[in-house]
Design an enzyme around this catalytic site. Sequence first.
Site, PDB file in Angstrom:
ATOM      1  N   ASN A  34      -3.507   4.549 -36.548  1.00 56.44           N
ATOM      2  CA  ASN A  34      -3.990   3.760 -35.407  1.00 56.44           C
ATOM      3  C   ASN A  34      -5.427   3.249 -35.566  1.00 56.44           C
ATOM      4  O   ASN A  34      -5.889   2.465 -34.748  1.00 56.44           O
ATOM      5  CB  ASN A  34      -3.868   4.639 -34.147  1.00 56.44           C
ATOM      6  N   ALA A  69     -11.498   6.615 -42.221  1.00 55.30           N
ATOM      7  CA  ALA A  69     -10.208   6.036 -42.608  1.00 55.30           C
ATOM      8  C   ALA A  69     -10.326   5.123 -43.829  1.00 55.30           C
ATOM      9  O   ALA A  69      -9.312   4.728 -44.405  1.00 55.30           O
ATOM     10  CB  ALA A  69      -9.610   5.258 -41.432  1.00 55.30           C
ATOM     11  N   TYR A 114      -8.370 -10.127 -38.920  1.00 53.19           N
ATOM     12  CA  TYR A 114      -7.618  -9.160 -38.105  1.00 53.19           C
ATOM     13  C   TYR A 114      -6.133  -9.517 -38.089  1.00 53.19           C
ATOM     14  O   TYR A 114      -5.267  -8.668 -38.319  1.00 53.19           O
ATOM     15  CB  TYR A 114      -8.182  -9.164 -36.682  1.00 53.19           C
ATOM     16  N   THR A 158      -5.361  -4.660 -24.360  1.00 56.07           N
ATOM     17  CA  THR A 158      -5.433  -3.290 -23.846  1.00 56.07           C
ATOM     18  C   THR A 158      -6.899  -2.896 -23.699  1.00 56.07           C
ATOM     19  O   THR A 158      -7.667  -3.015 -24.658  1.00 56.07           O
ATOM     20  CB  THR A 158      -4.750  -2.314 -24.832  1.00 56.07           C
ATOM     21  N   ILE A 171      -6.455   3.743 -27.450  1.00 55.36           N
ATOM     22  CA  ILE A 171      -5.027   4.009 -27.606  1.00 55.36           C
ATOM     23  C   ILE A 171      -4.783   5.337 -28.334  1.00 55.36           C
ATOM     24  O   ILE A 171      -3.912   6.122 -27.957  1.00 55.36           O
ATOM     25  CB  ILE A 171      -4.354   2.831 -28.346  1.00 55.36           C
ATOM     26  N   ARG A 226     -14.492   9.047 -36.565  1.00 55.53           N
ATOM     27  CA  ARG A 226     -15.784   9.406 -37.151  1.00 55.53           C
ATOM     28  C   ARG A 226     -16.748   9.956 -36.108  1.00 55.53           C
ATOM     29  O   ARG A 226     -17.703  10.638 -36.441  1.00 55.53           O
ATOM     30  CB  ARG A 226     -16.421   8.178 -37.819  1.00 55.53           C
TER      31      ARG A 226
HETATM   32  N1  NAP Z   1      -7.195  -2.999 -27.531  1.00 55.09           N
HETATM   33  C1  NAP Z   1      -6.357  -3.975 -27.798  1.00 55.09           C
HETATM   34  O1  NAP Z   1      -6.255  -4.954 -27.034  1.00 55.09           O
HETATM   35  C2  NAP Z   1      -5.502  -3.900 -29.022  1.00 55.09           C
HETATM   36  C3  NAP Z   1      -4.502  -4.873 -29.194  1.00 55.09           C
HETATM   37  C4  NAP Z   1      -3.699  -4.818 -30.324  1.00 55.09           C
HETATM   38  C5  NAP Z   1      -3.864  -3.817 -31.248  1.00 55.09           C
HETATM   39  N2  NAP Z   1      -4.839  -2.880 -31.071  1.00 55.09           N
HETATM   40  C6  NAP Z   1      -4.968  -1.847 -32.098  1.00 55.09           C
HETATM   41  O2  NAP Z   1      -4.941  -0.569 -31.507  1.00 55.09           O
HETATM   42  C7  NAP Z   1      -5.625   0.370 -32.358  1.00 55.09           C
HETATM   43  C8  NAP Z   1      -6.554   1.207 -31.526  1.00 55.09           C
HETATM   44  O3  NAP Z   1      -7.597   0.385 -31.026  1.00 55.09           O
HETATM   45  P1  NAP Z   1      -8.193   0.537 -29.557  1.00 55.09           P
HETATM   46  O4  NAP Z   1      -7.942  -0.729 -28.858  1.00 55.09           O
HETATM   47  O5  NAP Z   1      -7.769   1.805 -28.944  1.00 55.09           O
HETATM   48  O6  NAP Z   1      -9.760   0.538 -29.900  1.00 55.09           O
HETATM   49  P2  NAP Z   1     -10.835   1.713 -30.010  1.00 55.09           P
HETATM   50  O7  NAP Z   1     -10.959   2.401 -28.693  1.00 55.09           O
HETATM   51  O8  NAP Z   1     -12.035   1.057 -30.578  1.00 55.09           O
HETATM   52  O9  NAP Z   1     -10.207   2.738 -31.049  1.00 55.09           O
HETATM   53  C9  NAP Z   1     -10.270   2.526 -32.434  1.00 55.09           C
HETATM   54  C10 NAP Z   1     -10.154   3.864 -33.131  1.00 55.09           C
HETATM   55  O10 NAP Z   1     -10.171   3.636 -34.543  1.00 55.09           O
HETATM   56  C11 NAP Z   1     -11.101   4.515 -35.127  1.00 55.09           C
HETATM   57  N3  NAP Z   1     -11.690   3.949 -36.332  1.00 55.09           N
HETATM   58  C12 NAP Z   1     -12.174   2.701 -36.541  1.00 55.09           C
HETATM   59  N4  NAP Z   1     -12.686   2.607 -37.793  1.00 55.09           N
HETATM   60  C13 NAP Z   1     -12.528   3.832 -38.363  1.00 55.09           C
HETATM   61  C14 NAP Z   1     -12.847   4.382 -39.628  1.00 55.09           C
HETATM   62  N5  NAP Z   1     -13.459   3.663 -40.605  1.00 55.09           N
HETATM   63  N6  NAP Z   1     -12.562   5.672 -39.869  1.00 55.09           N
HETATM   64  C15 NAP Z   1     -11.966   6.422 -38.914  1.00 55.09           C
HETATM   65  N7  NAP Z   1     -11.621   5.981 -37.708  1.00 55.09           N
HETATM   66  C16 NAP Z   1     -11.905   4.683 -37.442  1.00 55.09           C
HETATM   67  C17 NAP Z   1     -12.157   4.752 -34.049  1.00 55.09           C
HETATM   68  O11 NAP Z   1     -12.797   5.995 -34.298  1.00 55.09           O
HETATM   69  P3  NAP Z   1     -14.356   6.177 -34.710  1.00 55.09           P
HETATM   70  O12 NAP Z   1     -15.108   5.006 -34.180  1.00 55.09           O
HETATM   71  O13 NAP Z   1     -14.719   7.487 -34.082  1.00 55.09           O
HETATM   72  O14 NAP Z   1     -14.354   6.248 -36.197  1.00 55.09           O
HETATM   73  C18 NAP Z   1     -11.306   4.803 -32.792  1.00 55.09           C
HETATM   74  O15 NAP Z   1     -10.846   6.112 -32.586  1.00 55.09           O
HETATM   75  C19 NAP Z   1      -6.309  -0.472 -33.431  1.00 55.09           C
HETATM   76  O16 NAP Z   1      -5.549  -0.436 -34.627  1.00 55.09           O
HETATM   77  C20 NAP Z   1      -6.290  -1.872 -32.842  1.00 55.09           C
HETATM   78  O17 NAP Z   1      -6.320  -2.871 -33.839  1.00 55.09           O
HETATM   79  C21 NAP Z   1      -5.640  -2.893 -29.978  1.00 55.09           C
END
Ligand code: NAP
Length: 264
Positions: free
Chosen positions: A106, A80, A172, A205, A34, A54
């Site tokens: 995010n 983060a 979560y 997503t 996202i 990261r």
């Molecule tokens: N996918 C879903 O179904 C869904 C549903 C509801 C909410 N969300 C929320 O949407 C947001 C984005 O998630 P996504 O689904 O797009 O998953 P994703 O592709 O895994 O993205 C997560 C992002 O968060 C970063 N991140 C995680 N831990 C970090 C840390 N300690 N320091 C810096 N960056 C960090 C990751 O970057 P690095 O790994 O490079 O650090 C990555 O860019 C999250 O808050 C998630 O909870 C997702």
Amino acid sequence: MYGLAAGAGNRQVMKSMDRLKGKVAIIVGATSGIGEAMTNLFAQEGAKVVFTGRREELGKKIEADVRARGGEATFRRVDANSEAELEALADFTAEKYGKIDILCNNAGILISNEFTQIDLEKDFDATIATNLRSQFAMCKHTIPYMIRNGGGSIVNTASIGAFFAMPFQVSYAASKAGVKQMTRSLAIAYADKNIRVNCICPGLTHSGMEKSGDAFDNAVLPLVPVKRAAQPIEMAYGALYLASDEASYTTGHDLIMTGGLGLQ
Ligand SMILES: NC(=O)c1ccc[n+]([C@@H]2O[C@H](COP(=O)([O-])OP(=O)(O)OC[C@H]3O[C@@H](n4cnc5c(N)ncnc54)[C@H](OP(=O)(O)O)[C@@H]3O)[C@@H](O)[C@H]2O)c1
């Protein structure tokens, strides 16, 4: 356009309307999924974007791709979980561009476990630190710049888990409910400073976190009324609206985007 073009993934699918022209945006957690889609879309819509994660290789590639398309994006490696690194990110952005208009918080992780098996440090503490504390800290260090600039827009990423029970992801769900209430509280605290604070609440997503065919996907997909998971770009469009001046009278709002999941 009706619906989403096949394979749209993390890239914008409609023509740019310069909806963020002249704006400076920080997107925390944007090396995949996202956040990556937000970076691509916000840059396409004219924002100068500073985005983080990261995984440096991924970040540098996204930065290069945005620039190759004529957009402006700068990747910063930021953990983060470090308040000092988040504060430095706000300082860096304000120094580079003279202001911060938009902040998208995010970064997130999802750990699944039966409740009694939860390791408080590796699961609960890590989840709260990444999903909630990082947003709290980033708001704290960005809001002073927004006040100085006469206002701004903050878009936090919560989740459908802020509203509905997640029996195997209790940490979560708790973290995301915290994001929702932090968002509402900050919306009221800074309304008179012209700072709007909203959150997006994604449903299922496909991203780095939720992959097609994994156990969570298999469990949740049959419950989604539109019968498909979202693409990251569909969540990014919701964030774009809240970040933009189009949402100038909207604050403290939870934008639920779940394809109907949770309505019945
Ligand atoms: N996918 C879903 O179904 C869904 C549903 C509801 C909410 N969300 C929320 O949407 C947001 C984005 O998630 P996504 O689904 O797009 O998953 P994703 O592709 O895994 O993205 C997560 C992002 O968060 C970063 N991140 C995680 N831990 C970090 C840390 N300690 N320091 C810096 N960056 C960090 C990751 O970057 P690095 O790994 O490079 O650090 C990555 O860019 C999250 O808050 C998630 O909870 C997702």
